[in-house]
Design a protein around this motif. Structure first.
Motif, PDB file in Angstrom:
ATOM      1  N   LYS A   1      -4.815   5.784  -7.396  1.00 54.37           N
ATOM      2  CA  LYS A   1      -5.042   6.767  -6.334  1.00 54.37           C
ATOM      3  C   LYS A   1      -6.454   6.672  -5.772  1.00 54.37           C
ATOM      4  O   LYS A   1      -6.687   6.921  -4.577  1.00 54.37           O
ATOM      5  CB  LYS A   1      -4.791   8.178  -6.878  1.00 54.37           C
TER       6      LYS A   1
ATOM      7  N   LYS B   1       0.829  -1.211   0.000  1.00 55.60           N
ATOM      8  CA  LYS B   1       0.000   0.000   0.000  1.00 55.60           C
ATOM      9  C   LYS B   1       0.859   1.255   0.000  1.00 55.60           C
ATOM     10  O   LYS B   1       0.611   2.193  -0.780  1.00 55.60           O
ATOM     11  CB  LYS B   1      -0.926   0.006   1.226  1.00 55.60           C
ATOM     12  N   SER B   2       1.864   1.298   0.863  1.00 57.56           N
ATOM     13  CA  SER B   2       2.702   2.502   0.947  1.00 57.56           C
ATOM     14  C   SER B   2       3.499   2.697  -0.335  1.00 57.56           C
ATOM     15  O   SER B   2       3.694   3.837  -0.791  1.00 57.56           O
ATOM     16  CB  SER B   2       3.642   2.419   2.158  1.00 57.56           C
TER      17      SER B   2
ATOM     18  N   LYS C   1       1.134   4.155  -3.008  1.00 56.58           N
ATOM     19  CA  LYS C   1       0.834   5.563  -2.732  1.00 56.58           C
ATOM     20  C   LYS C   1       2.014   6.464  -3.092  1.00 56.58           C
ATOM     21  O   LYS C   1       1.838   7.546  -3.654  1.00 56.58           O
ATOM     22  CB  LYS C   1       0.454   5.742  -1.256  1.00 56.58           C
ATOM     23  N   LYS C   2       3.221   6.009  -2.787  1.00 55.54           N
ATOM     24  CA  LYS C   2       4.406   6.806  -3.116  1.00 55.54           C
ATOM     25  C   LYS C   2       4.599   6.905  -4.623  1.00 55.54           C
ATOM     26  O   LYS C   2       4.925   7.961  -5.154  1.00 55.54           O
ATOM     27  CB  LYS C   2       5.652   6.215  -2.452  1.00 55.54           C
TER      28      LYS C   2
ATOM     29  N   TRP D   1      -8.503   1.609   0.153  1.00 57.76           N
ATOM     30  CA  TRP D   1      -7.763   0.567   0.871  1.00 57.76           C
ATOM     31  C   TRP D   1      -8.487   0.224   2.165  1.00 57.76           C
ATOM     32  O   TRP D   1      -8.937   1.101   2.885  1.00 57.76           O
ATOM     33  CB  TRP D   1      -6.357   1.041   1.190  1.00 57.76           C
TER      34      TRP D   1
END
Length: 338
Positions: free
Chosen positions: A333, A192-193, A196-197, A337
């Protein structure tokens, strides 16, 4: 002294080094697509004022070193990373790491790698490999883009670790500070991170006009002007640089898009949202277009093509790619989640 290390062949050097070092440290779930995605490796930037091999810098991935750094950070694994002014200190520290049982990643220059075919040797200093042993003054090397392991003399290794020029490695080495397994939940949160990055890096207006999807669009528009502005010869050399950065350095434009699509497919096993599978097909389509654009560029710089319309067609490829990737990252985007 040879450490217990399994060589892993990969499509791209830093992905492969990340997988090799982390598997050696107990992270058995890691794969090349997961490392690339968690490390937010997909990127694009066009820097006309910075030159490598007499052409503008065009990168299809994030800065060297960030994939390993981000992946380890997302998984809660501390990292040791060092650069050196002294060649003697660099060799001494490397030997100490091996004595302590740490295989290490090294940033090196490509040009003097003795096991690389001559046609693949050029001045590029952001290649990565793993050193996992030493014997009789030689070093055992696992280069992920090679089928098997290789042996380098101390001098050969020193030469590539201290290659001169842009992105000079300065003896840089790195490795996970400790060995420990990670849970599937840690992998899930890291996915997930990482997404997003990567979304931010590709579609945020803060990245400016030369980076992310804006950078792809900007480059496409510039290509349409290159023939008249630079002349056919220099414009052709710029396109040769684009293809070199895309297809020869690491995996390049198309290959990285395929890897990111594979990442989203593997992410689905940890986060069973079917939108990930749908979006992965968009990155495959982008990869196909990058490969088609490389054929068009090659035709121009080899002299088979060269009209203004040929350059316009090349630019249009990038405009189409930019729109596909913009839509894909906007869709990522918007994912909710849970």
């Amino acid at each position: 002294m040879k450490l217990d290390f399994n060589h892993i062949q990969a499509a791209h050097c830093e992905n492969g080094v990340t997988v090799g070092l982390l598997k050696n440290s107990g992270v058995q779930q890691i794969t090349e697509p997961l490392a690339f995605g968690i490390g937010a490796g997909l990127f694009f930037v066009y820097i006309p004022l910075l030159k490598i091999n007499n052409g503008p810098v065009i990168a299809f991935r994030t800065m060297p070193g960030l994939i390993f750094k981000r992946t380890c950070k997302a998984l809660g694994i501390p990292v040791v990373r060092k650069k050196f002014r002294s060649k003697e200190a660099a060799e001494r520290f490397l030997n100490d790491c091996l004595t302590e049982g740490h295989p290490v990643g090294c940033q090196v220059g490509v040009y003097y790698l003795p096991y690389f075919p001559r046609e693949y040797r050029f001045h590029f200093n952001a290649h990565n490999l793993i050193v996992f042993g030493t014997e009789d003054g030689n070093y055992m090397v696992s280069d992920p883009v090679m089928e098997g392991t290789n042996v380098m003399s101390a001098y050969e290794l020193e030469r590539v670790r201290f290659a001169k020029g842009a992105l000079a490695p300065n003896g840089q080495l790195y490795y996970p500070k400790e060995s420990k397994p990670v849970t599937d939940e840690q992998i899930r949160q890291a996915i997930k991170s990482g997404i997003k990055k990567n979304v931010f890096n590709m579609i945020s207006p803060l990245m400016g006009p030369i980076a992310g999807v804006n950078g792809i669009k900007y480059t496409g528009k510039k290509i349409k002007q290159w023939r008249d502005k630079l002349g056919r010869k220099e414009a052709g050399s710029y396109l040769a640089q684009l293809v070199r950065m895309q297809e020869e350095i690491g995996t390049g434009g198309g290959g990285f898009r395929y890897i990111y699509g594979a990442f989203l497919q593997e992410a689905h096993a940890y986060i069973p949202n079917d939108e990930l599978l749908e979006i992965s097909t968009q990155f495959t389509a982008s990869g196909d277009l990058w490969r088609e654009s490389a054929i068009q560029a090659a035709g121009i710089y080899k002299g088979r093509l060269g009209t203004r319309e040929d350059f316009n067609k090349m630019g249009d490829y990038l405009l189409e790619i930019a729109e596909i990737e913009r839509k894909a990252f906007v869709a990522l985007k918007k994912i909710k989640w849970h």
